[in-house]
Enzyme design. Structure first.
Site, mmCIF file in Angstrom:
data_model
loop_
_atom_site.group_PDB
_atom_site.id
_atom_site.type_symbol
_atom_site.label_atom_id
_atom_site.label_comp_id
_atom_site.label_asym_id
_atom_site.label_seq_id
_atom_site.Cartn_x
_atom_site.Cartn_y
_atom_site.Cartn_z
ATOM 1 N N CYS A 1 7.288 -1.461 -1.772
ATOM 2 C CA CYS A 1 8.587 -2.430 -2.098
ATOM 3 C C CYS A 1 9.629 -2.076 -1.143
ATOM 4 O O CYS A 1 10.278 -2.804 -0.508
ATOM 5 C CB CYS A 1 8.843 -2.560 -3.649
ATOM 6 S SG CYS A 1 9.919 -0.920 -4.085
ATOM 7 N N GLU B 1 0.806 -1.233 0.192
ATOM 8 C CA GLU B 1 -0.222 -0.113 -0.014
ATOM 9 C C GLU B 1 0.662 1.306 0.014
ATOM 10 O O GLU B 1 2.021 1.249 0.593
ATOM 11 C CB GLU B 1 -1.010 -0.073 1.234
ATOM 12 C CG GLU B 1 -0.343 -0.387 2.553
ATOM 13 C CD GLU B 1 -0.329 1.020 3.483
ATOM 14 O OE1 GLU B 1 -0.165 2.063 3.003
ATOM 15 O OE2 GLU B 1 -0.504 0.918 4.577
ATOM 16 N N ARG C 1 0.166 -2.400 12.273
ATOM 17 C CA ARG C 1 -0.411 -3.439 11.364
ATOM 18 C C ARG C 1 -0.918 -2.808 10.014
ATOM 19 O O ARG C 1 -2.056 -3.026 9.615
ATOM 20 C CB ARG C 1 -1.544 -3.888 12.129
ATOM 21 C CG ARG C 1 -1.319 -4.730 13.293
ATOM 22 C CD ARG C 1 -2.267 -5.557 14.131
ATOM 23 N NE ARG C 1 -2.590 -6.937 13.204
ATOM 24 C CZ ARG C 1 -1.830 -7.719 13.174
ATOM 25 N NH1 ARG C 1 -0.737 -7.919 14.153
ATOM 26 N NH2 ARG C 1 -2.102 -9.058 12.547
ATOM 27 N N HIS D 1 12.359 -0.705 -8.714
ATOM 28 C CA HIS D 1 11.668 -1.771 -7.801
ATOM 29 C C HIS D 1 12.864 -2.505 -6.908
ATOM 30 O O HIS D 1 14.018 -2.893 -7.511
ATOM 31 C CB HIS D 1 10.917 -2.761 -8.726
ATOM 32 C CG HIS D 1 10.260 -3.982 -7.778
ATOM 33 N ND1 HIS D 1 9.444 -3.509 -6.552
ATOM 34 C CD2 HIS D 1 10.854 -5.188 -7.741
ATOM 35 C CE1 HIS D 1 9.134 -4.760 -6.051
ATOM 36 N NE2 HIS D 1 9.702 -5.629 -6.625
#
Length: 275
Positions: free
Chosen positions: A77, A47, A72, A114
């Site tokens: 990435c 997210e 939580r 990434h």
């Protein structure tokens, strides 16, 4: 404990393992690596909500633990793989940071932004990546040309594309192989990811600025939320697609993605999607 580049000595290992629901062997073996990867992927969603809520994305380990373990939440990435790298480091794995160019089925050249990881085990190298989102690996893959693996209901493969050392991670779609990303084996470090993170979290052309992106790969489904469009993809490629009302978003994040928002963040997210 000697300080390492991945910060394993700073990790609250018990809290992290409890967060991902892992209670298996802690020795640095292939079985442990598979178990950790699978547990992390199933427990911590991809997210970008910090960006949507107008906040920076810090990558220091204390911030990562606070957000993804104690609160939580999920992460993208750099956040996910840096937290995971600290756990691997703490458990005694030999790991290397790598960087990939996202393809998502296209061959046009994108920047290498990434983050993923490589682990050396018993003379063999594995790639392991818990931060790619909806079509991410569910377990590590051995870095071998032509390798294929069934993970849950999904199939993944690796091919070496050319003599320059470019590797391509692929997943099988209903119409054939689909390139996810291409990567080399040059070592990358947290300092490199900090630079990439600044671009990804602030540049107007980044796919993560200006819209909500939440994704979760599971053995039996792939769930994504982009803006207010929610998609659930099943292994038979049956897709459920629907528009989500702004007021529904906090509950959807909780039930579908396992993301818990504070009341203030939930209110801010709803307001963002009403603009």
């Amino acid at each position: 404990m000697t300080a390492s580049v991945w910060g394993g000595e700073q990790l609250d290992l018990d809290a992290y393992l409890a967060r991902i629901g892992y209670s298996g062997d802690r020795r640095p073996t292939a079985e442990t690596l598979r178990g950790l990867h699978a547990a992390h992927s199933a427990s911590i969603a991809f997210e970008n909500l910090e960006i949507v809520l107008g906040r920076p994305v810090p990558l220091d380990l204390e911030s990562l633990q606070t957000k993804m373990v104690r609160q939580r939440r999920g992460g993208y990435c750099y956040e996910q793989n840096l937290l995971y790298a600290a756990a691997l480091d703490r458990l005694g794995f030999a790991l290397t940071g790598l960087c990939a160019r996202t393809r998502m089925g296209e061959r046009r050249l994108r920047p290498a932004t990434h983050a993923l990881l490589a682990v050396e085990l018993d003379g063999e190298r594995w790639i392991t990546d818990v931060g790619f989102g909806g079509e991410a690996l569910l377990e590590p893959l051995p870095l071998r040309d032509g390798v294929r693996a069934r993970q849950g209901s999904w199939t993944f493969g690796l091919v070496r594309e050319d003599e320059t050392g470019t590797w391509v991670l692929r997943t099988r779609h209903e119409d054939g192989w689909f390139d996810l990303y291409a990567f080399g084996t040059e070592r990358r470090y947290p300092a490199d990811y900090a630079v990439f993170n600044h671009y990804i979290s602030t540049h107007p052309r980044s796919p993560f600025t200006g819209q909500t992106v939440v994704q979760r790969p599971l053995p039996d489904r792939r769930s994504t939320l982009v803006g207010r469009e929610f998609t659930r993809t099943r292994p038979d490629w049956n897709r459920e697609v629907r528009e989500v009302a702004p007021e529904e978003l906090p509950a959807l994040l909780e039930t579908e993605f396992g993301i818990s928002l504070t009341a203030a963040d939930a209110e801010a997210l709803v307001a963002f999607h009403k603009e």
